[in-house]
Design an enzyme around this catalytic site. Structure first.
Site, PDB file in Angstrom:
ATOM      1  N   THR A 238       0.873  -1.176   0.000  1.00 37.70           N
ATOM      2  CA  THR A 238       0.000   0.000   0.000  1.00 37.70           C
ATOM      3  C   THR A 238       0.913   1.230   0.000  1.00 37.70           C
ATOM      4  OG1 THR A 238      -0.155  -0.075   2.413  1.00 37.70           O
ATOM      5  CG2 THR A 238      -1.912  -1.178   1.178  1.00 37.70           C
TER       6      THR A 238
ATOM      7  N   GLY B  17       1.492   4.162   1.740  1.00 40.98           N
ATOM      8  CA  GLY B  17       2.241   4.607   2.921  1.00 40.98           C
ATOM      9  C   GLY B  17       3.262   3.577   3.369  1.00 40.98           C
ATOM     10  N   CYS B  18       2.888   2.311   3.297  1.00 37.07           N
ATOM     11  CA  CYS B  18       3.784   1.240   3.730  1.00 37.07           C
ATOM     12  C   CYS B  18       4.959   1.089   2.766  1.00 37.07           C
ATOM     13  CB  CYS B  18       3.012  -0.065   3.864  1.00 37.07           C
ATOM     14  SG  CYS B  18       1.665   0.069   5.064  1.00 37.07           S
ATOM     15  N   THR B  19       4.697   1.307   1.485  1.00 28.55           N
ATOM     16  CA  THR B  19       5.756   1.254   0.476  1.00 28.55           C
ATOM     17  C   THR B  19       6.746   2.396   0.704  1.00 28.55           C
ATOM     18  OG1 THR B  19       4.263   0.192  -1.110  1.00 28.55           O
ATOM     19  CG2 THR B  19       6.227   1.285  -2.010  1.00 28.55           C
TER      20      THR B  19
ATOM     21  N   GLY C 250       8.768   1.683   3.998  1.00 28.36           N
ATOM     22  CA  GLY C 250       9.755   0.629   3.756  1.00 28.36           C
ATOM     23  C   GLY C 250      10.899   1.122   2.894  1.00 28.36           C
TER      24      GLY C 250
END
Length: 158
Positions: A42, A44-46, A49
């Site tokens: 997703t 924000g998570c990408t 990370g």
């Protein structure tokens, strides 16, 4: 279970990418950043990370291991890691054992509906296995720089 700054973090083992098992106690002697994110692949998570990936050499220099955790299955984690070129392990916590350990499952609202999900959170554990810092309800921009600065300061004071 509540974690407190300065207290030992209880040991855990969890399945991770690369067909490995991460055991916290086996990382003693190194600082550990454990960051929890809601869902692989997703936006924000990408971004989060990628920020950790891009600063990994600086974390390495500060004697700090990075671990990402979500409730996604191992296949989703492997795909996420490969697609984004992440250079650290991602933990699959489908049964929420590690999430419960750090109390990151919270009631969230999306499109007016309530559901239980991971509150974006990061924890810094010192080389002796004690909780050194925590960030809850994380906003992604600038977050990794803040965690890196804390890891560098902690390592410098050893």
């Amino acid at each position: 279970m509540s974690l407190e700054i300065g207290q030992p973090v209880a040991d855990f083992s969890a399945s991770a990418t690369g067909n490995t098992t991460v055991t916290l106690s086996e990382l003693r002697g190194k600082q550990v950043v454990i960051y929890f994110y809601p869902k692989a692949s997703t936006p924000g998570c990408t971004t989060e990370g990628g920020d950790f990936r891009d600063r990994k050499s600086a974390f390495d220099a500060a004697n700090t291991v990075i671990l990402g955790v979500s409730r996604d299955g191992l296949r989703a984690q492997e795909n996420f890691k490969a697609k984004q070129g992440f250079n650290f392990a991602l933990i699959s916590d489908k049964d929420e054992t590690v999430c419960a350990h750090f109390d990151v499952i919270k009631l969230k609202k999306m499109y007016g509906k309530e559901h239980l999900g991971i509150e974006r959170s990061t924890f810094l554990i010192d080389a002796d296995g004690k909780l050194a810092n925590e960030w809850r309800g994380v906003k992604v921009p600038g977050h990794v720089d803040e965690v890196l600065a804390a890891a560098q300061a902690l390592n410098a004071n050893r």
